[in-house]
Motif scaffolding. Structure first.
Motif, PDB file in Angstrom:
ATOM      1  N   LEU A  88      -5.403-109.288  54.969  1.00 36.62           N
ATOM      2  CA  LEU A  88      -6.558-108.811  54.192  1.00 36.62           C
ATOM      3  C   LEU A  88      -7.552-108.058  55.075  1.00 36.62           C
ATOM      4  O   LEU A  88      -8.178-107.090  54.646  1.00 36.62           O
ATOM      5  N   GLU A  89      -7.677-108.486  56.316  1.00 37.21           N
ATOM      6  CA  GLU A  89      -8.599-107.820  57.242  1.00 37.21           C
ATOM      7  C   GLU A  89      -8.135-106.411  57.581  1.00 37.21           C
ATOM      8  O   GLU A  89      -8.950-105.546  57.933  1.00 37.21           O
ATOM      9  N   LEU A 126      -6.889-104.311  55.421  1.00 35.33           N
ATOM     10  CA  LEU A 126      -7.107-103.415  54.277  1.00 35.33           C
ATOM     11  C   LEU A 126      -8.422-102.669  54.442  1.00 35.33           C
ATOM     12  O   LEU A 126      -9.346-103.143  55.116  1.00 35.33           O
ATOM     13  N   GLU A 139     -12.038-101.092  52.925  1.00 31.32           N
ATOM     14  CA  GLU A 139     -13.092-101.789  52.180  1.00 31.32           C
ATOM     15  C   GLU A 139     -12.837-101.783  50.678  1.00 31.32           C
ATOM     16  O   GLU A 139     -13.034-102.789  49.992  1.00 31.32           O
ATOM     17  N   ARG A 163      -9.958-104.175  49.722  1.00 27.64           N
ATOM     18  CA  ARG A 163     -10.387-105.580  49.790  1.00 27.64           C
ATOM     19  C   ARG A 163     -11.279-105.919  48.611  1.00 27.64           C
ATOM     20  O   ARG A 163     -11.188-107.002  48.032  1.00 27.64           O
ATOM     21  N   GLU A 198     -10.571-108.732  45.767  1.00 17.86           N
ATOM     22  CA  GLU A 198     -11.516-109.846  45.574  1.00 17.86           C
ATOM     23  C   GLU A 198     -11.964-109.921  44.113  1.00 17.86           C
ATOM     24  O   GLU A 198     -12.043-111.016  43.542  1.00 17.86           O
ATOM     25  N   THR A 212      -1.606-101.946  47.107  1.00 11.43           N
ATOM     26  CA  THR A 212      -2.158-102.958  48.016  1.00 11.43           C
ATOM     27  C   THR A 212      -1.312-104.229  48.014  1.00 11.43           C
ATOM     28  O   THR A 212      -1.056-104.822  49.066  1.00 11.43           O
TER      29      THR A 212
END
Length: 297
Positions: free
Chosen positions: A245-246, A248, A250, A253, A257, A287
């Motif tokens: 996830l880090e 990806l 902004e 993400r 979320e 994604t």
């Protein structure tokens, strides 16, 4: 005539009488039907066995006379099988009838391989074969889980070594102490301990405390065995997912979320970030493929 010569003469007379009574002297003759072979006294069985072994050497293998002589030897010496089998009566596994049958196989092998020219009594020779066959039976059938013979023998070494060290140390020995005592590596000791667990198997319905009487509704081993926790897999997946996830950007993400954290619809996400629902669907699909590939890798 001296006492020694008289004794020798009497022995020869008994042997000759036994030979004449059953009609199979060294000059040949008819092989009779012997009844109640199991009732023959051990000493008589030894003398008669010598006669029958001598006759076997003269007869052609496979003939009716040969088979009769061989079967008679088996019947006369079954007492050896029962004697040897009695030593294994309290081994905790194996029906006595099965043990006797296995021992009889050893007796037959001994009869087929015995040679009168050897300076050894047949009884001593046969008992070795009978006991060996029974021990092989226990080795191959008493383990709840089949393990290689090397590990079966290692289990016996470990048990003996543990008893010896426990007496000296007044406590259970450690793996290192066992390894030094048996001149083995610690890895071999651990391997043997693990393999020893396969010797016996217990029921999950047995009571947790074997010393207590098993009452109705009492707690059993099945009641205290743990089950796989499905939440553990979720935790492992989340830990693996965090670094992905880090990686990806902004916007990716944020969409992830909102979709899975806030459980928003694709239309709601599109309205929130100013794009169409179709565009959100394409970004979300791309994604998820990226995350799935990272998880599988």
């Amino acid at each position: 005539m001296t006492a020694t010569s008289m004794h020798s003469h009497e022995g020869e007379t008994e042997q000759a009488t036994a030979t004449r009574d059953i009609g199979i002297g060294h000059q040949g003759g008819e092989l009779p039907c012997l009844e109640d072979l199991g009732k023959i006294a051990p000493r008589d069985a030894r003398d008669l066995s010598k006669v029958f072994f001598g006759r076997l050497q003269e007869l052609e293998e496979g003939t009716e006379e040969y088979q009769y002589a061989r079967n008679t030897l088996i019947e006369m010496n079954l007492s050896l099988v029962h004697f040897a089998a009695s030593r294994f009566r309290n081994r905790g596994s194996g029906d006595m009838e099965d043990i006797v049958q296995v021992g009889t196989i050893g007796l037959i092998k001994a009869i087929d391989r015995f040679d009168l020219s050897r300076e050894v009594q047949f009884t001593s020779f046969a008992v070795l074969y009978i006991v060996g066959e029974i021990k092989r039976f226990f080795r191959d059938t008493t383990w709840a889980v089949h393990v290689p013979r090397r590990l079966q023998e290692l289990r016996v070494q470990l048990a003996r070594g543990k008893d010896e060290l426990s007496t000296v140390l007044d406590r259970d020995p450690t793996v290192g102490e066992l390894a030094e005592h048996l001149r083995l590596s610690e890895d071999e000791i651990i391997e043997g301990m693990i393999a020893a667990n396969g010797y016996t198997a217990g029921s999950i319905d047995m009571p947790c405390d074997p010393g207590e009487p098993q009452l109705e509704g009492a707690r059993t081993l099945a009641d205290v065995l743990g089950d796989p926790d499905p939440a553990m897999e979720t935790v492992e997946n989340l830990r693996s997912l965090a670094p992905l996830l880090e990686d990806l950007d902004e916007r990716e993400r944020r969409i992830i979320e909102m979709r899975f954290g806030q459980e928003m619809t694709q239309s709601e996400i599109g309205a929130a970030i100013g794009v169409s629902q179709m565009h959100v669907s394409r970004i979300l699909a791309r994604t998820l493929v990226k995350l799935r590939s990272g998880m599988l890798a």
